[in-house]
Design a protein around this motif. Structure first.
Motif, PDB file in Angstrom:
ATOM      1  N   CYS A  10      42.915  68.322 -16.398  1.00  0.00           N
ATOM      2  CA  CYS A  10      43.351  66.971 -16.055  1.00  0.00           C
ATOM      3  C   CYS A  10      43.753  66.953 -14.584  1.00  0.00           C
ATOM      4  O   CYS A  10      44.362  67.904 -14.093  1.00  0.00           O
ATOM      5  CB  CYS A  10      44.540  66.578 -16.928  1.00  0.00           C
ATOM      6  SG  CYS A  10      45.207  64.964 -16.483  1.00  0.00           S
ATOM      7  N   TYR A  23      53.348  66.550 -17.836  1.00  0.00           N
ATOM      8  CA  TYR A  23      52.681  67.639 -18.558  1.00  0.00           C
ATOM      9  C   TYR A  23      51.627  68.348 -17.722  1.00  0.00           C
ATOM     10  O   TYR A  23      51.013  69.298 -18.190  1.00  0.00           O
ATOM     11  CB  TYR A  23      52.015  67.101 -19.832  1.00  0.00           C
ATOM     12  CG  TYR A  23      52.978  66.482 -20.794  1.00  0.00           C
ATOM     13  CD1 TYR A  23      53.901  67.267 -21.479  1.00  0.00           C
ATOM     14  CD2 TYR A  23      52.978  65.104 -21.024  1.00  0.00           C
ATOM     15  CE1 TYR A  23      54.805  66.696 -22.360  1.00  0.00           C
ATOM     16  CE2 TYR A  23      53.870  64.524 -21.905  1.00  0.00           C
ATOM     17  CZ  TYR A  23      54.781  65.320 -22.566  1.00  0.00           C
ATOM     18  OH  TYR A  23      55.670  64.745 -23.443  1.00  0.00           O
ATOM     19  N   TRP A  24      51.429  67.894 -16.508  1.00  0.00           N
ATOM     20  CA  TRP A  24      50.390  68.480 -15.653  1.00  0.00           C
ATOM     21  C   TRP A  24      50.853  69.833 -15.132  1.00  0.00           C
ATOM     22  O   TRP A  24      51.999  69.992 -14.714  1.00  0.00           O
ATOM     23  CB  TRP A  24      50.098  67.528 -14.498  1.00  0.00           C
ATOM     24  CG  TRP A  24      48.981  67.969 -13.593  1.00  0.00           C
ATOM     25  CD1 TRP A  24      47.646  67.777 -13.786  1.00  0.00           C
ATOM     26  CD2 TRP A  24      49.108  68.660 -12.353  1.00  0.00           C
ATOM     27  NE1 TRP A  24      46.930  68.307 -12.739  1.00  0.00           N
ATOM     28  CE2 TRP A  24      47.810  68.854 -11.839  1.00  0.00           C
ATOM     29  CE3 TRP A  24      50.187  69.135 -11.617  1.00  0.00           C
ATOM     30  CZ2 TRP A  24      47.566  69.501 -10.636  1.00  0.00           C
ATOM     31  CZ3 TRP A  24      49.946  69.788 -10.414  1.00  0.00           C
ATOM     32  CH2 TRP A  24      48.642  69.956  -9.940  1.00  0.00           C
ATOM     33  N   CYS A  44      46.445  70.662 -18.551  1.00  0.00           N
ATOM     34  CA  CYS A  44      47.406  69.864 -19.312  1.00  0.00           C
ATOM     35  C   CYS A  44      48.221  70.804 -20.191  1.00  0.00           C
ATOM     36  O   CYS A  44      47.660  71.612 -20.921  1.00  0.00           O
ATOM     37  CB  CYS A  44      46.673  68.848 -20.181  1.00  0.00           C
ATOM     38  SG  CYS A  44      47.812  67.966 -21.286  1.00  0.00           S
ATOM     39  N   CYS A  48      51.754  63.441 -13.726  1.00  0.00           N
ATOM     40  CA  CYS A  48      52.200  63.513 -15.125  1.00  0.00           C
ATOM     41  C   CYS A  48      53.129  64.701 -15.342  1.00  0.00           C
ATOM     42  O   CYS A  48      52.910  65.788 -14.797  1.00  0.00           O
ATOM     43  CB  CYS A  48      50.985  63.639 -16.052  1.00  0.00           C
ATOM     44  SG  CYS A  48      51.441  63.784 -17.794  1.00  0.00           S
ATOM     45  N   VAL A 100      45.598  64.370 -13.244  1.00  0.00           N
ATOM     46  CA  VAL A 100      46.693  63.409 -13.061  1.00  0.00           C
ATOM     47  C   VAL A 100      47.969  64.189 -12.740  1.00  0.00           C
ATOM     48  O   VAL A 100      48.820  64.448 -13.594  1.00  0.00           O
ATOM     49  CB  VAL A 100      46.877  62.532 -14.322  1.00  0.00           C
ATOM     50  CG1 VAL A 100      47.929  61.459 -14.074  1.00  0.00           C
ATOM     51  CG2 VAL A 100      45.551  61.880 -14.708  1.00  0.00           C
ATOM     52  N   VAL A 128      42.767  71.918 -21.787  1.00  0.00           N
ATOM     53  CA  VAL A 128      42.461  70.573 -21.321  1.00  0.00           C
ATOM     54  C   VAL A 128      42.672  70.492 -19.817  1.00  0.00           C
ATOM     55  O   VAL A 128      43.767  70.758 -19.321  1.00  0.00           O
ATOM     56  CB  VAL A 128      43.354  69.520 -22.032  1.00  0.00           C
ATOM     57  CG1 VAL A 128      43.084  68.130 -21.491  1.00  0.00           C
ATOM     58  CG2 VAL A 128      43.128  69.577 -23.530  1.00  0.00           C
ATOM     59  N   THR A 165      49.325  59.898 -23.661  1.00  0.00           N
ATOM     60  CA  THR A 165      50.396  60.902 -23.667  1.00  0.00           C
ATOM     61  C   THR A 165      51.049  61.014 -22.301  1.00  0.00           C
ATOM     62  O   THR A 165      52.130  61.581 -22.174  1.00  0.00           O
ATOM     63  CB  THR A 165      49.824  62.267 -24.108  1.00  0.00           C
ATOM     64  OG1 THR A 165      49.070  62.081 -25.313  1.00  0.00           O
ATOM     65  CG2 THR A 165      50.916  63.273 -24.370  1.00  0.00           C
ATOM     66  N   PHE A 166      50.430  60.457 -21.281  1.00  0.00           N
ATOM     67  CA  PHE A 166      50.965  60.519 -19.911  1.00  0.00           C
ATOM     68  C   PHE A 166      52.443  60.148 -19.872  1.00  0.00           C
ATOM     69  O   PHE A 166      52.888  59.198 -20.505  1.00  0.00           O
ATOM     70  CB  PHE A 166      50.199  59.543 -19.009  1.00  0.00           C
ATOM     71  CG  PHE A 166      50.821  59.372 -17.642  1.00  0.00           C
ATOM     72  CD1 PHE A 166      50.513  60.250 -16.627  1.00  0.00           C
ATOM     73  CD2 PHE A 166      51.720  58.348 -17.406  1.00  0.00           C
ATOM     74  CE1 PHE A 166      51.079  60.094 -15.361  1.00  0.00           C
ATOM     75  CE2 PHE A 166      52.303  58.186 -16.148  1.00  0.00           C
ATOM     76  CZ  PHE A 166      51.984  59.072 -15.132  1.00  0.00           C
ATOM     77  N   CYS A 177      44.909  58.375 -20.708  1.00  0.00           N
ATOM     78  CA  CYS A 177      45.686  59.224 -21.603  1.00  0.00           C
ATOM     79  C   CYS A 177      46.997  58.543 -21.970  1.00  0.00           C
ATOM     80  O   CYS A 177      47.827  58.257 -21.106  1.00  0.00           O
ATOM     81  CB  CYS A 177      45.982  60.558 -20.916  1.00  0.00           C
ATOM     82  SG  CYS A 177      46.977  61.667 -21.922  1.00  0.00           S
ATOM     83  N   ALA A 186      50.579  69.689 -22.413  1.00  0.00           N
ATOM     84  CA  ALA A 186      51.088  68.986 -23.592  1.00  0.00           C
ATOM     85  C   ALA A 186      50.567  69.660 -24.862  1.00  0.00           C
ATOM     86  O   ALA A 186      49.484  70.241 -24.874  1.00  0.00           O
ATOM     87  CB  ALA A 186      50.646  67.532 -23.563  1.00  0.00           C
ATOM     88  N   ILE A 198      47.297  65.587 -26.997  1.00  0.00           N
ATOM     89  CA  ILE A 198      47.152  64.401 -26.155  1.00  0.00           C
ATOM     90  C   ILE A 198      46.411  63.320 -26.907  1.00  0.00           C
ATOM     91  O   ILE A 198      45.705  63.599 -27.872  1.00  0.00           O
ATOM     92  CB  ILE A 198      46.412  64.715 -24.828  1.00  0.00           C
ATOM     93  CG1 ILE A 198      44.996  65.222 -25.087  1.00  0.00           C
ATOM     94  CG2 ILE A 198      47.216  65.671 -23.971  1.00  0.00           C
ATOM     95  CD1 ILE A 198      44.144  65.291 -23.827  1.00  0.00           C
TER      96      ILE A 198
HETATM   97  S1  SF4 Z   1      49.315  64.405 -20.941  1.00  0.00           S
HETATM   98 FE1  SF4 Z   1      47.431  63.359 -20.348  1.00  0.00          FE
HETATM   99  S2  SF4 Z   1      47.777  62.660 -18.219  1.00  0.00           S
HETATM  100 FE2  SF4 Z   1      49.336  64.204 -18.704  1.00  0.00          FE
HETATM  101  S3  SF4 Z   1      48.475  66.159 -17.952  1.00  0.00           S
HETATM  102 FE3  SF4 Z   1      47.937  65.947 -20.124  1.00  0.00          FE
HETATM  103  S4  SF4 Z   1      45.906  64.995 -20.160  1.00  0.00           S
HETATM  104 FE4  SF4 Z   1      46.794  64.676 -18.102  1.00  0.00          FE
END
Ligand code: SF4
Length: 66
Positions: A7, A14-15, A21, A12, A9, A5, A60-61, A58, A23, A26
């Motif tokens: 992303c 999880y970035w 991503c 975050c 952002v 994934v 999950t952020f 998202c 995580a 998500i």
């Molecule tokens: S949890 Fe969502 S906002 Fe955070 S890195 Fe993953 S996709 Fe991006």
């Protein structure tokens, strides 16, 4: 199931490097009609840093450091 994934952002928790991503899973919501910003016109191109999940699409952020 997506295993890679991308992303942008970076605020975050999880970035990860390479806009990945990290995580385990998500939850992405539809921002149309929800008062949020669209992925194209908003989140993906913005220079500001998101501070809450409502400022991304998202759920999950999680802000870094929490
Ligand atoms: S949890 Fe969502 S906002 Fe955070 S890195 Fe993953 S996709 Fe991006």
């Amino acid at each position: 199931m997506a295993s890679d994934v991308k992303c942008s952002v970076s605020s975050c928790n999880y970035w990860g490097k390479g806009n990945r991503c990290e995580a385990e899973s998500i939850h992405v919501v539809n921002s149309v009609g929800g008062g949020g910003v669209s992925m194209e016109a908003g989140t993906m191109g913005r220079q500001e840093q998101a501070g809450t999940s409502a400022e991304t699409a998202c759920r999950t952020f999680k802000p870094k450091g929490l």
